[in-house]
Design an enzyme around this catalytic site. Structure first.
Site, PDB file in Angstrom:
ATOM      1  N   LYS A 171       0.835  -1.215   0.000  1.00 18.05           N
ATOM      2  CA  LYS A 171       0.000   0.000   0.000  1.00 18.05           C
ATOM      3  C   LYS A 171       0.870   1.267   0.000  1.00 18.05           C
ATOM      4  O   LYS A 171       0.583   2.240  -0.702  1.00 18.05           O
ATOM      5  CB  LYS A 171      -0.921  -0.018   1.230  1.00 18.05           C
ATOM      6  CG  LYS A 171      -1.715   1.254   1.461  1.00 18.05           C
ATOM      7  CD  LYS A 171      -2.751   1.504   0.386  1.00 18.05           C
ATOM      8  CE  LYS A 171      -3.425   2.851   0.583  1.00 18.05           C
ATOM      9  NZ  LYS A 171      -4.352   3.180  -0.509  1.00 18.05           N
ATOM     10  N   LYS A 240       1.987  10.779   5.038  1.00 14.90           N
ATOM     11  CA  LYS A 240       2.335   9.644   5.914  1.00 14.90           C
ATOM     12  C   LYS A 240       2.714   8.421   5.073  1.00 14.90           C
ATOM     13  O   LYS A 240       3.722   7.760   5.324  1.00 14.90           O
ATOM     14  CB  LYS A 240       1.129   9.357   6.820  1.00 14.90           C
ATOM     15  CG  LYS A 240       1.161   8.112   7.654  1.00 14.90           C
ATOM     16  CD  LYS A 240       0.208   7.011   7.217  1.00 14.90           C
ATOM     17  CE  LYS A 240      -1.190   7.373   6.880  1.00 14.90           C
ATOM     18  NZ  LYS A 240      -2.030   6.319   6.386  1.00 14.90           N
TER      19      LYS A 240
HETATM   20  P1  NDP Z   1      -9.990  10.488   8.188  1.00 14.34           P
HETATM   21  O1  NDP Z   1      -9.012  11.496   8.556  1.00 14.34           O
HETATM   22  O2  NDP Z   1     -11.203  10.883   7.425  1.00 14.34           O
HETATM   23  O3  NDP Z   1     -10.500   9.679   9.488  1.00 14.34           O
HETATM   24  C1  NDP Z   1      -9.595   9.179  10.420  1.00 14.34           C
HETATM   25  C2  NDP Z   1     -10.324   8.294  11.400  1.00 14.34           C
HETATM   26  O4  NDP Z   1      -9.399   7.835  12.389  1.00 14.34           O
HETATM   27  C3  NDP Z   1     -11.426   9.027  12.169  1.00 14.34           C
HETATM   28  O5  NDP Z   1     -12.450   8.107  12.488  1.00 14.34           O
HETATM   29  C4  NDP Z   1     -10.679   9.480  13.428  1.00 14.34           C
HETATM   30  O6  NDP Z   1     -11.531   9.736  14.524  1.00 14.34           O
HETATM   31  C5  NDP Z   1      -9.838   8.262  13.684  1.00 14.34           C
HETATM   32  N1  NDP Z   1      -8.664   8.526  14.521  1.00 14.34           N
HETATM   33  C6  NDP Z   1      -7.528   9.198  14.160  1.00 14.34           C
HETATM   34  N2  NDP Z   1      -6.651   9.200  15.175  1.00 14.34           N
HETATM   35  C7  NDP Z   1      -7.217   8.501  16.182  1.00 14.34           C
HETATM   36  C8  NDP Z   1      -6.803   8.145  17.500  1.00 14.34           C
HETATM   37  N3  NDP Z   1      -5.599   8.503  17.965  1.00 14.34           N
HETATM   38  N4  NDP Z   1      -7.636   7.434  18.260  1.00 14.34           N
HETATM   39  C9  NDP Z   1      -8.854   7.053  17.792  1.00 14.34           C
HETATM   40  N5  NDP Z   1      -9.322   7.355  16.558  1.00 14.34           N
HETATM   41  C10 NDP Z   1      -8.500   8.069  15.764  1.00 14.34           C
HETATM   42  O7  NDP Z   1      -9.168   9.353   7.393  1.00 14.34           O
HETATM   43  P2  NDP Z   1      -9.676   8.326   6.269  1.00 14.34           P
HETATM   44  O8  NDP Z   1     -10.919   7.691   6.697  1.00 14.34           O
HETATM   45  O9  NDP Z   1      -9.589   8.996   4.952  1.00 14.34           O
HETATM   46  O10 NDP Z   1      -8.448   7.289   6.310  1.00 14.34           O
HETATM   47  C11 NDP Z   1      -8.361   6.229   7.261  1.00 14.34           C
HETATM   48  C12 NDP Z   1      -7.211   5.318   6.808  1.00 14.34           C
HETATM   49  O11 NDP Z   1      -7.496   4.811   5.491  1.00 14.34           O
HETATM   50  C13 NDP Z   1      -5.869   6.074   6.701  1.00 14.34           C
HETATM   51  O12 NDP Z   1      -4.822   5.232   7.092  1.00 14.34           O
HETATM   52  C14 NDP Z   1      -5.783   6.414   5.207  1.00 14.34           C
HETATM   53  O13 NDP Z   1      -4.445   6.579   4.801  1.00 14.34           O
HETATM   54  C15 NDP Z   1      -6.474   5.201   4.589  1.00 14.34           C
HETATM   55  N6  NDP Z   1      -7.078   5.402   3.264  1.00 14.34           N
HETATM   56  C16 NDP Z   1      -7.908   6.470   2.976  1.00 14.34           C
HETATM   57  C17 NDP Z   1      -8.463   6.608   1.708  1.00 14.34           C
HETATM   58  C18 NDP Z   1      -9.389   7.728   1.336  1.00 14.34           C
HETATM   59  O14 NDP Z   1      -9.728   7.843   0.124  1.00 14.34           O
HETATM   60  N7  NDP Z   1      -9.839   8.587   2.251  1.00 14.34           N
HETATM   61  C19 NDP Z   1      -8.151   5.632   0.630  1.00 14.34           C
HETATM   62  C20 NDP Z   1      -7.357   4.510   1.058  1.00 14.34           C
HETATM   63  C21 NDP Z   1      -6.825   4.429   2.321  1.00 14.34           C
HETATM   64  P3  NDP Z   1     -12.263  11.165  14.670  1.00 14.34           P
HETATM   65  O15 NDP Z   1     -13.535  11.050  13.883  1.00 14.34           O
HETATM   66  O16 NDP Z   1     -12.500  11.300  16.123  1.00 14.34           O
HETATM   67  O17 NDP Z   1     -11.325  12.213  14.146  1.00 14.34           O
END
Ligand code: NDP
Length: 295
Positions: A171, A240
């Site tokens: 990835k 990242k």
């Molecule tokens: P977002 O920034 O939209 O959401 C992040 C999520 O992680 C939220 O639910 C957030 O909670 C939670 N979170 C972050 N830090 C913590 C913590 N310390 N403790 C608990 N919960 C935490 O990210 P995405 O959904 O876009 O991405 C999630 C993963 O998927 C990442 O690793 C990203 O690289 C990967 N990804 C994303 C894609 C995309 O198109 N968006 C595509 C492919 C992979 P809260 O709501 O409270 O902030």
């Protein structure tokens, strides 16, 4: 199978919605509780108030957080995942994580008889909504076979890449290519615009030629030429990912100046554009340096 899903962010939410729509019993937890509450109202899933509460009674726990360190931070304490996970359960981490931290998490879980696979996804929020994601899996093949029906709720192509961490590694390299394509396409098109060429025409030519990529075929026409720049995947998360790829190259003693440079440029872009900018907005940094808009 009883499922728990932790992390209802931009991509986690539509992935969890696919599991709910498939009729699997589902509990959800999110750090910002209101997101889990509204998801539960919309889908009928159970709103769990702690990671331990979500994991209790689950056969499969799925995490989809920003980083592997965020996942590791949920393991311990009275409300942590370890307090709720039962022997024989499996944790599927769909975070785009880093291989070393995934291996540490897997070892911790194994002490409690809990299985682990890293299963990052590709295909964006639209792919998650449609259930057409590519899933890159690291871990034991038998564990993957057991949880494959769950991954099929949101994944179309599910590939076993190797041991724990191998999914994360593939990835990271995939996303490094994405980051490089965004920067290179922006530089090339900025130069063409300054040379007096229409960028839509240039993209049309490139997209039927050998320099094309998903970035030139989809991201630039839909997001840059249109100036829409929708926020679907945060630039901070791509920064990242390319950092993980660059570190992996360094750790394996592979000279990788292009990966390192792109990682540095994305670090600068993150500093300039902030934590909420979309990954394609890195183009704006190149446009600013060039003094031209690709439109
Ligand atoms: P977002 O920034 O939209 O959401 C992040 C999520 O992680 C939220 O639910 C957030 O909670 C939670 N979170 C972050 N830090 C913590 C913590 N310390 N403790 C608990 N919960 C935490 O990210 P995405 O959904 O876009 O991405 C999630 C993963 O998927 C990442 O690793 C990203 O690289 C990967 N990804 C994303 C894609 C995309 O198109 N968006 C595509 C492919 C992979 P809260 O709501 O409270 O902030």
């Amino acid at each position: 199978m009883n499922i728990a899903f932790l992390g209802l962010g931009a991509i986690g939410r539509p992935m969890a919605a696919r599991i709910a729509a498939a009729g699997m019993p589902l509990a959800v937890w999110n750090r910002t509780a209101e997101r889990a509450a509204s998801f539960a109202r919309e889908t009928g899933a159970r709103h769990a108030h702690t990671p331990a509460d979500a994991a209790r009674g689950a056969d499969v726990v799925i995490t989809c957080l920003s980083t592997s360190h965020d996942v590791a931070s949920l393991l311990d304490g009275p409300d942590g995942l370890m307090a709720g996970l039962r022997k024989g359960a499996t944790l599927i981490d769909c975070t785009s994580g880093d291989p070393a931290t995934s291996r540490r998490i897997a070892a911790r879980l194994a002490e409690q008889g809990v299985g682990f696979i890293d299963a990052p996804v590709s295909g964006g929020t639209t792919g998650a909504e449609k259930g057409t994601l590519t899933v890159m899996v690291g871990g034991d093949a038998a564990t993957l076979d057991r949880v494959r029906p769950v991954l099929q709720a949101f994944g179309q192509k599910i590939v076993h890449c190797g041991d724990v961490g191998a999914g994360d590694a593939v990835k990271a390299v995939n996303n490094a290519f994405l980051a490089i394509h965004v920067l290179a396409t922006a530089e090339g098109l900025a130069a063409l615009v300054k040379a007096g060429v229409d960028p839509a025409l240039a993209l049309d030519v490139i997209n039927s030629s050998s320099g094309r990529s998903n970035t030139s075929m989809n991201l630039f026409p839909e997001r840059v030429l249109s100036r829409a720049f929708p926020r679907t995947f945060r630039l901070a998360l791509l920064e990242k990912d390319i950092g993980i790829a660059a570190d992996m190259a360094r750790d394996n003693r592979v000279p990788a100046p292009i990966l390192q440079l792109a990682a540095d440029l994305f670090r600068v872009a993150r500093g300039e554009l902030g934590e909420t900018a979309d990954h394609v907005e890195a183009v704006k940094m190149i446009e600013q340096w060039a003094g031209v808009e690709i439109a």
